[in-house]
Design a protein around this motif. Structure first.
Motif, short mmCIF file in Angstrom:
data_model
loop_
_atom_site.label_atom_id
_atom_site.label_comp_id
_atom_site.label_asym_id
_atom_site.label_seq_id
_atom_site.Cartn_x
_atom_site.Cartn_y
_atom_site.Cartn_z
N TYR A 97 -19.32 42.21 7.16
CA TYR A 97 -19.97 43.18 8.13
C TYR A 97 -21.48 42.91 9.03
N ASP A 98 -21.99 42.18 8.06
CA ASP A 98 -23.32 42.18 8.47
C ASP A 98 -23.71 40.72 8.93
N HIS A 99 -22.78 39.91 9.75
CA HIS A 99 -22.02 39.41 10.57
C HIS A 99 -21.97 40.14 11.92
N LEU A 100 -20.19 40.76 11.65
CA LEU A 100 -19.42 40.82 13.15
C LEU A 100 -19.66 42.80 12.22
N ASP A 101 -20.60 43.27 13.83
CA ASP A 101 -21.24 44.43 13.41
C ASP A 101 -20.79 45.50 14.57
N GLU A 102 -19.76 46.34 14.30
CA GLU A 102 -18.92 47.31 15.29
C GLU A 102 -19.82 47.93 16.43
N GLY A 103 -21.03 48.52 15.57
CA GLY A 103 -22.18 49.04 17.10
C GLY A 103 -22.61 47.94 17.74
N SER A 104 -22.63 46.77 16.96
CA SER A 104 -23.73 46.00 17.97
C SER A 104 -22.81 45.83 19.00
N ILE A 105 -21.01 45.10 18.60
CA ILE A 105 -20.49 44.77 19.83
C ILE A 105 -20.30 45.32 21.38
N LYS A 106 -20.04 47.07 20.46
CA LYS A 106 -19.61 47.58 21.62
C LYS A 106 -21.34 47.90 23.11
N ARG A 107 -22.48 48.20 22.32
CA ARG A 107 -23.50 48.30 22.56
C ARG A 107 -23.82 46.90 23.94
N LEU A 108 -23.50 46.00 23.39
CA LEU A 108 -23.29 44.19 23.61
C LEU A 108 -22.13 43.93 25.12
N VAL A 109 -21.58 44.68 24.87
CA VAL A 109 -20.24 44.62 26.26
C VAL A 109 -20.86 44.18 27.49
N HIS A 110 -21.87 45.22 27.76
CA HIS A 110 -21.61 45.37 29.87
C HIS A 110 -22.76 44.36 29.39
N ILE A 111 -23.38 43.95 28.77
CA ILE A 111 -24.04 43.07 29.70
C ILE A 111 -24.39 41.45 28.85
N THR A 112 -22.87 40.88 27.91
CA THR A 112 -22.83 39.55 27.59
C THR A 112 -21.32 39.49 28.65
N LYS A 113 -22.06 38.10 28.70
CA LYS A 113 -20.27 37.24 29.33
C LYS A 113 -19.02 36.11 28.72
N HIS A 114 -19.76 36.20 27.78
CA HIS A 114 -18.56 34.99 26.88
C HIS A 114 -19.16 35.84 25.45
N PHE A 115 -18.38 36.30 25.34
CA PHE A 115 -18.01 36.06 23.53
C PHE A 115 -17.39 35.10 22.74
N VAL A 116 -17.35 34.16 21.67
CA VAL A 116 -16.95 32.98 21.63
C VAL A 116 -17.15 32.78 19.85
N VAL A 117 -15.81 33.45 19.18
CA VAL A 117 -15.73 33.71 18.26
C VAL A 117 -14.55 32.36 17.73
N PRO A 118 -14.47 32.88 15.63
CA PRO A 118 -13.17 31.86 15.52
C PRO A 118 -11.74 32.53 15.48
N LEU A 119 -11.17 32.20 15.23
CA LEU A 119 -9.37 32.54 14.79
C LEU A 119 -9.63 33.56 14.82
N GLY A 120 -8.61 34.33 15.19
CA GLY A 120 -8.58 36.04 14.47
C GLY A 120 -9.37 37.76 15.01
N LEU A 121 -10.74 36.46 15.66
CA LEU A 121 -10.98 37.97 16.04
C LEU A 121 -11.58 38.56 17.11
N ALA A 122 -10.69 37.71 17.91
CA ALA A 122 -10.49 38.70 18.88
C ALA A 122 -9.84 40.17 18.86
N LYS A 123 -9.63 40.72 17.93
CA LYS A 123 -8.95 41.72 17.54
C LYS A 123 -9.70 42.83 17.44
N TYR A 124 -10.49 42.08 16.57
CA TYR A 124 -11.25 43.62 16.51
C TYR A 124 -12.53 43.71 17.47
#
Length: 360
Positions: free
Chosen positions: A154-181
């Protein structure tokens, strides 16, 4: 024992369990994955992470008295001036708090482990609360080229932050399995890039490589190690930067240094350590040794100064890592949150934490 606080803790655990237990378990073709145990470290990291141990640590965290685990005074921040940031022509980084770092490399913006929420918790009404404001509001961020995530805690993958970054971010680069979230939180599939260790993704002059770390994953009690954890190598036209995410010390740092180093800057975990989890978080001396193994030119220590996540004095990570580094001839940069760090001009910074009084 404080009954209301105990109920809050139980509720946080309950929310975490309910939110995460039902997530599907994908099968991965990886040499560090087994269907019955999930992803695993190459080295033996077995420690007691049973439910009973979890409850015992939680009891210590919330009810035992450990002095100065939080700052008694205000932590200084340097608000980031957007016009100055836009005008900056060099390669610069800004520590925003915890493990969140804003980089401007070759004119493009990259964020590591964006954590802008008030609490690092499955709920925002309980859990560790941040010590300081973020130096730049999330709404004021420029367009982000890439967000880099190290793992799903939770201190590295924060739902609230990701939801607010969606519209200004071109790429999300993540380890295997995180795409689901990320998909659940509104990130389009085409913007998500899942990588295994040693895999790379290139976007023009930028190359992002997932590299090993020694840690674990899980956002609830029943999905331990269902997703991968990674450190990252970020290469631009002019810079080579290493971001550790969370990790215990292991020989993998030497291998990364040999294969992908040397590094102009290492961004290294330095905080929230304890003997109970010594194999998955580094003590300050290990952080310095990892930086040396990586062949780093200068280090930026992170994972400290923002949340209470362990039992040590909140100043200890920064104080110890700088003292140990100086003794070994290594350069450690400790800017206040929001202060600019020029990658091409590393330097020592003021030991600002010494100006904040301890609780009497």
């Amino acid at each position: 024992m404080n009954k209301p606080l105990l109920l809050i803790c139980a509720a946080v655990v309950g929310v975490s369990v309910m939110a995460c237990a039902a997530k599907p378990s994908a099968q991965w073709q990886s040499d560090h994955y087994q269907a019955d145990i999930g992803f695993y470290n190459k080295n033996d990291t077995e420690q007691d992470f049973s439910f009973g141990k979890f409850i015992a640590i939680g009891k210590r965290f919330f009810f035992d008295d450990y002095p100065n685990t939080e700052p008694f005074g205000l932590i200084p921040i340097a608000p980031i001036d957007l016009s100055a940031l836009a005008a900056e022509q060099g390669d610069v980084v800004y520590r925003l708090g915890h493990s969140t770092v804003l980089m401007k490399l070759s004119g493009k913006y990259i964020l590591t482990d964006p954590m802008f929420s008030e609490r690092t918790s499955p709920v925002q009404w309980a859990g560790p609360k941040r010590f300081h404001a973020v130096p730049i509001d999330l709404e004021n961020l420029p367009a982000i080229h890439s967000v880099i995530i190290s793992h799903d805690h939770y201190d590295h993958l924060d739902e609230g932050s990701i939801k607010r970054l969606v519209h200004i971010t071109k790429h999300f680069v993540v380890p295997l399995g995180l795409a689901k979230y990320l998909k659940d939180w509104g990130v389009p599939s085409e913007n998500i890039h899942e990588l295994d260790w040693w895999q790379s993704k290139q976007f023009g002059e930028f190359t992002f490589t997932s590299t090993p770390s020694q840690h674990f994953s899980g956002r609830g009690l029943f999905n331990r190690n269902s997703t991968l954890w990674s450190s990252w190598v970020i290469r631009s036209a002019n810079q080579r930067i290493f971001f550790s995410g969370d990790s215990g010390y292991f020989e993998g740092f030497k291998e990364i240094g040999e294969r992908l180093g040397p590094f102009d800057l290492t961004i290294m975990e330095n905080g929230a350590y304890n003997p109970d989890w010594a194999k998955v978080h580094m003590f300050p001396a290990e952080t310095v040794q990892a930086h040396i193994d990586l062949k780093g030119k200068a280090m930026l220590p992170v994972h400290n100064g923002t949340f209470k996540l362990a039992f040590h004095h909140w100043k200890a990570p920064l104080e110890d890592v700088t003292n140990i580094a100086q003794e070994q001839g290594q350069l450690v940069q400790t800017p206040i949150m929001g202060e600019q760090v020029n990658v091409d001009q590393p330097k020592w910074y003021k030991k600002w934490w010494r100006d904040i009084a301890d609780e009497q």
